[in-house]
Write a protein that holds these residues in place. Structure first.
Motif, PDB file in Angstrom:
ATOM      1  N   PRO A 258       0.814  -1.217   0.000  1.00 54.83           N
ATOM      2  CA  PRO A 258       0.000   0.000   0.000  1.00 54.83           C
ATOM      3  C   PRO A 258       0.849   1.269   0.000  1.00 54.83           C
ATOM      4  CG  PRO A 258      -0.763  -1.496   1.698  1.00 54.83           C
ATOM      5  CD  PRO A 258       0.515  -2.050   1.159  1.00 54.83           C
ATOM      6  N   GLY A 259       0.400   2.255  -0.789  1.00 54.38           N
ATOM      7  CA  GLY A 259       1.079   3.542  -0.846  1.00 54.38           C
ATOM      8  C   GLY A 259       1.430   3.909  -2.272  1.00 54.38           C
ATOM      9  N   GLY A 260       2.289   4.903  -2.413  1.00 60.40           N
ATOM     10  CA  GLY A 260       2.687   5.384  -3.732  1.00 60.40           C
ATOM     11  C   GLY A 260       3.936   4.682  -4.229  1.00 60.40           C
ATOM     12  N   HIS A 261       3.950   4.323  -5.476  1.00 59.79           N
ATOM     13  CA  HIS A 261       5.097   3.685  -6.114  1.00 59.79           C
ATOM     14  C   HIS A 261       5.561   4.596  -7.248  1.00 59.79           C
ATOM     15  CE1 HIS A 261       4.445  -0.461  -4.386  1.00 59.79           C
ATOM     16  NE2 HIS A 261       3.340   0.166  -4.049  1.00 59.79           N
ATOM     17  N   ARG A 262       6.829   4.981  -7.235  1.00 62.98           N
ATOM     18  CA  ARG A 262       7.378   5.850  -8.271  1.00 62.98           C
ATOM     19  C   ARG A 262       8.084   4.982  -9.303  1.00 62.98           C
ATOM     20  NH1 ARG A 262      11.647  10.323  -6.604  1.00 62.98           N
ATOM     21  NH2 ARG A 262      12.811   8.427  -6.207  1.00 62.98           N
TER      22      ARG A 262
ATOM     23  N   VAL B  23      -1.273   2.333  -4.679  1.00 64.53           N
ATOM     24  CA  VAL B  23      -1.744   0.973  -4.439  1.00 64.53           C
ATOM     25  C   VAL B  23      -2.467   0.923  -3.098  1.00 64.53           C
ATOM     26  CG1 VAL B  23      -1.026  -1.422  -4.082  1.00 64.53           C
ATOM     27  CG2 VAL B  23       0.179   0.005  -5.739  1.00 64.53           C
ATOM     28  N   ALA B  24      -3.607   0.249  -3.079  1.00 60.28           N
ATOM     29  CA  ALA B  24      -4.338  -0.016  -1.843  1.00 60.28           C
ATOM     30  C   ALA B  24      -4.561  -1.517  -1.749  1.00 60.28           C
ATOM     31  CB  ALA B  24      -5.672   0.722  -1.822  1.00 60.28           C
ATOM     32  N   VAL B  25      -4.374  -2.079  -0.559  1.00 58.56           N
ATOM     33  CA  VAL B  25      -4.589  -3.502  -0.320  1.00 58.56           C
ATOM     34  C   VAL B  25      -5.653  -3.615   0.750  1.00 58.56           C
ATOM     35  CG1 VAL B  25      -3.559  -5.666   0.432  1.00 58.56           C
ATOM     36  CG2 VAL B  25      -2.210  -4.056  -0.919  1.00 58.56           C
ATOM     37  N   LEU B  26      -6.799  -4.200   0.411  1.00 60.88           N
ATOM     38  CA  LEU B  26      -7.920  -4.305   1.339  1.00 60.88           C
ATOM     39  C   LEU B  26      -8.263  -5.760   1.589  1.00 60.88           C
ATOM     40  CD1 LEU B  26     -10.189  -1.555  -0.246  1.00 60.88           C
ATOM     41  CD2 LEU B  26      -8.617  -1.317   1.662  1.00 60.88           C
TER      42      LEU B  26
ATOM     43  N   ALA C 139     -18.732   0.352   4.257  1.00 62.53           N
ATOM     44  CA  ALA C 139     -18.264   1.039   3.047  1.00 62.53           C
ATOM     45  C   ALA C 139     -17.496   2.302   3.418  1.00 62.53           C
ATOM     46  CB  ALA C 139     -19.445   1.384   2.137  1.00 62.53           C
ATOM     47  N   ARG C 140     -17.991   3.050   4.422  1.00 57.76           N
ATOM     48  CA  ARG C 140     -17.266   4.242   4.876  1.00 57.76           C
ATOM     49  C   ARG C 140     -15.909   3.852   5.446  1.00 57.76           C
ATOM     50  NH1 ARG C 140     -22.346   6.227   6.455  1.00 57.76           N
ATOM     51  NH2 ARG C 140     -22.173   5.252   8.487  1.00 57.76           N
ATOM     52  N   ALA C 141     -15.869   2.780   6.229  1.00 52.31           N
ATOM     53  CA  ALA C 141     -14.600   2.337   6.823  1.00 52.31           C
ATOM     54  C   ALA C 141     -13.632   1.875   5.739  1.00 52.31           C
ATOM     55  CB  ALA C 141     -14.856   1.213   7.823  1.00 52.31           C
ATOM     56  N   ALA C 142     -14.131   1.146   4.742  1.00 54.54           N
ATOM     57  CA  ALA C 142     -13.260   0.676   3.656  1.00 54.54           C
ATOM     58  C   ALA C 142     -12.724   1.851   2.848  1.00 54.54           C
ATOM     59  CB  ALA C 142     -14.020  -0.290   2.744  1.00 54.54           C
ATOM     60  N   ASN C 143     -13.568   2.853   2.585  1.00 54.16           N
ATOM     61  CA  ASN C 143     -13.104   4.026   1.841  1.00 54.16           C
ATOM     62  C   ASN C 143     -12.055   4.791   2.629  1.00 54.16           C
ATOM     63  OD1 ASN C 143     -14.609   3.625  -0.450  1.00 54.16           O
ATOM     64  ND2 ASN C 143     -16.344   4.829   0.259  1.00 54.16           N
ATOM     65  N   ALA C 144     -12.263   4.918   3.944  1.00 50.09           N
ATOM     66  CA  ALA C 144     -11.281   5.623   4.772  1.00 50.09           C
ATOM     67  C   ALA C 144      -9.959   4.864   4.789  1.00 50.09           C
ATOM     68  CB  ALA C 144     -11.818   5.797   6.187  1.00 50.09           C
ATOM     69  N   GLU C 145     -10.023   3.524   4.892  1.00 50.77           N
ATOM     70  CA  GLU C 145      -8.796   2.720   4.897  1.00 50.77           C
ATOM     71  C   GLU C 145      -8.069   2.842   3.557  1.00 50.77           C
ATOM     72  OE1 GLU C 145      -7.343  -1.914   5.364  1.00 50.77           O
ATOM     73  OE2 GLU C 145      -9.416  -1.398   5.792  1.00 50.77           O
ATOM     74  N   ARG C 146      -8.837   2.800   2.461  1.00 56.24           N
ATOM     75  CA  ARG C 146      -8.234   2.924   1.137  1.00 56.24           C
ATOM     76  C   ARG C 146      -7.564   4.288   0.985  1.00 56.24           C
ATOM     77  NH1 ARG C 146      -9.505   5.553  -3.019  1.00 56.24           N
ATOM     78  NH2 ARG C 146     -11.590   6.044  -2.291  1.00 56.24           N
ATOM     79  N   ARG C 147      -8.250   5.361   1.406  1.00 53.39           N
ATOM     80  CA  ARG C 147      -7.665   6.703   1.300  1.00 53.39           C
ATOM     81  C   ARG C 147      -6.400   6.828   2.124  1.00 53.39           C
ATOM     82  NH1 ARG C 147     -12.613   8.799   2.723  1.00 53.39           N
ATOM     83  NH2 ARG C 147     -13.996   8.652   0.956  1.00 53.39           N
ATOM     84  N   SER C 148      -6.392   6.223   3.312  1.00 54.72           N
ATOM     85  CA  SER C 148      -5.189   6.321   4.153  1.00 54.72           C
ATOM     86  C   SER C 148      -4.019   5.558   3.540  1.00 54.72           C
ATOM     87  CB  SER C 148      -5.479   5.801   5.561  1.00 54.72           C
ATOM     88  OG  SER C 148      -5.620   4.397   5.556  1.00 54.72           O
TER      89      SER C 148
END
Length: 188
Positions: free
Chosen positions: A26-30, A50-53, A133-142
């Motif tokens: 998870p995070g940004g890959h350059r 990248v987000a891993v849920l 859904a709110r929790a998953a969106n918050a986790e993905r954004r973080s």
């Protein structure tokens, strides 16, 4: 592959090692490369977030009877003497959430009880799904972050043939990374 459109991919990874393999993704890959048509050797940089849920477990909504409070009352509206003299209307309250359902559509109290319970279950399930859904969106954004340079977790440098994981402080040859051999990054 579950979904694929330009700039967006969703896939499912299963298996015993899936959680361990993707735990640091998870995070940004350059991604840095020198394109073949670049005459002056300038490095082009792209960013991938990248987000891993975790996939939620399927479970039925079970409401313990101790969390339900049933009340009956006389129905209102048209129906004559029968409606005004029998307690066919049902008021069902879910004690933990405070959600209340009133059902008086039928002349029978038993049918109204069944209908009220179905409506209450549907509302609780909808509230649970909205909350998850709110929790998953918050986790993905973080996990994804802003996609800016400072959010990067990994840099892929094609011209040097190296992949650097900034969180772990480890390097890996590019060809091993492209093959999916991440054991050097994972410390295995």
């Amino acid at each position: 592959m579950l979904e694929e459109r330009p700039g967006f991919i969703v896939f499912r990874a299963t298996g015993v090692e899936a959680a361990r393999v993707f735990q640091h993704e998870p995070g940004g890959h350059r991604w840095q490369r020198v394109p073949p048509n670049e005459k002056r050797g300038r490095v082009h940089t792209s960013t991938v977030t990248v987000a891993v849920l975790q996939e939620p477990e399927d479970s039925a909504l079970v409401i313990p009877p101790s969390e339900l409070e049933w009340r009956t009352s006389r129905g209102s509206g048209p129906g004559g003497q029968h409606r005004n003299k029998t307690e066919s209307a049902v008021v069902l309250t879910h004690l933990s959430s405070g959600l209340t359902v009133r059902c008086e559509s039928e002349r029978s109290q038993h049918r109204n009880r069944d209908t009220a319970l179905r409506v209450l279950r549907a509302r609780l399930l909808q509230a649970r799904q909205e909350g998850s859904a709110r929790a998953a969106n918050a986790e993905r954004r973080s996990q994804v972050g802003s996609g800016q340079r400072g959010d990067k977790v990994r840099t892929v440098r094609c011209q040097d043939g190296l992949v650097t994981d900034h969180r772990l402080g480890r390097k890996l040859p590019l060809d091993a990374y492209l093959r999916g051999d991440w054991t050097a990054l994972l410390g295995a």
